[in-house]
Write a protein that holds these residues in place. Structure first.
Motif, short mmCIF file in Angstrom:
data_model
loop_
_atom_site.label_atom_id
_atom_site.label_comp_id
_atom_site.label_asym_id
_atom_site.label_seq_id
_atom_site.Cartn_x
_atom_site.Cartn_y
_atom_site.Cartn_z
N ALA A 1 56.28 41.63 29.34
CA ALA A 1 55.67 40.62 28.45
C ALA A 1 54.66 39.75 29.17
N ARG A 2 54.76 39.66 30.49
CA ARG A 2 53.80 38.84 31.24
C ARG A 2 52.41 39.47 31.25
N HIS A 3 52.34 40.77 31.03
CA HIS A 3 51.07 41.48 31.15
C HIS A 3 50.60 42.13 29.85
N GLY A 4 51.51 42.46 28.95
CA GLY A 4 51.14 43.14 27.72
C GLY A 4 50.77 44.59 27.96
N LEU A 5 50.23 45.23 26.94
CA LEU A 5 49.85 46.65 27.04
C LEU A 5 48.67 46.83 27.99
N LYS A 6 48.81 47.77 28.89
CA LYS A 6 47.74 48.12 29.82
C LYS A 6 47.24 49.52 29.49
N ASP A 7 46.15 49.92 30.12
CA ASP A 7 45.59 51.25 29.86
C ASP A 7 46.60 52.36 30.13
N VAL A 8 47.39 52.21 31.19
CA VAL A 8 48.38 53.24 31.52
C VAL A 8 49.45 53.32 30.41
N ASP A 9 49.78 52.20 29.79
CA ASP A 9 50.73 52.19 28.67
C ASP A 9 50.12 52.90 27.47
N LEU A 10 48.85 52.61 27.21
CA LEU A 10 48.17 53.25 26.08
C LEU A 10 48.10 54.76 26.26
N ASP A 11 47.99 55.24 27.50
CA ASP A 11 48.01 56.68 27.76
C ASP A 11 49.36 57.29 27.36
N VAL A 12 50.43 56.58 27.66
CA VAL A 12 51.76 57.07 27.28
C VAL A 12 51.90 57.07 25.76
N LEU A 13 51.39 56.03 25.11
CA LEU A 13 51.45 55.98 23.64
C LEU A 13 50.68 57.15 23.03
N LYS A 14 49.53 57.47 23.59
CA LYS A 14 48.76 58.61 23.10
C LYS A 14 49.52 59.91 23.28
N ALA B 1 49.27 49.49 15.38
CA ALA B 1 48.82 49.86 14.05
C ALA B 1 47.85 51.05 14.09
N LYS B 2 47.27 51.29 15.25
CA LYS B 2 46.32 52.40 15.42
C LYS B 2 47.00 53.67 15.92
N HIS B 3 48.31 53.64 16.08
CA HIS B 3 49.04 54.78 16.64
C HIS B 3 50.01 55.34 15.60
N PRO B 4 49.81 56.61 15.19
CA PRO B 4 50.60 57.18 14.09
C PRO B 4 52.10 57.31 14.35
#
Length: 124
Positions: A40-53, A89-92
């Motif tokens: 929570a101190r950092h929020g979503l990072k690019d590496v997290d978004l890669d995992v979400l994808k 909201a952008k991730h199915p």
């Protein structure tokens, strides 16, 4: 699983872990839900978004859990939660609700357990 974004290990080892995590998640549509733990101190990072994808492309349902919620001020936590929910909201394959937890204070743990129990009950 070790931290795919940050770990006290050599970069080559972290890269190997990240590749392993991505390979594991592909083809795992039978998973009820993956809980993606985000500091929570950092929020979503690019590496997290890669995992979400990766989870989106594998059609694996997932939910974001903000950890260390006790280490940020309430207003900042509300901002991080709103930012994460807007991004999801952008991730199915994303479950829209973000949970915030603290292992130190126990905040949010009961809600996380309840969400898991409800999910398992719905899958019966």
């Amino acid at each position: 699983m070790p931290g795919y974004g940050y770990a006290a290990a050599p970069k080559t080892k972290v890269a190997a872990w990240t590749a392993l995590i991505h390979a594991f998640l592909r083809g795992r549509s039978s998973l009820a839900r993956v809980y993606v733990l985000i500091d929570a101190r950092h929020g979503l990072k690019d590496v997290d978004l890669d995992v979400l994808k990766t989870l989106d492309s594998a059609a694996v349902s997932y939910q974001v859990v903000l950890t260390k919620a006790d280490q940020v001020k309430p207003a900042e936590l509300a901002t991080r939660t709103a930012e994460a929910e807007a991004a999801l909201a952008k991730h199915p394959a994303a479950f829209p609700q973000v949970l915030a937890t603290s292992s130190r204070s126990g905040a949010g743990i009961a809600e996380l357990r309840a969400a898991m129990a409800l999910l398992l009950e719905e899958r019966k």
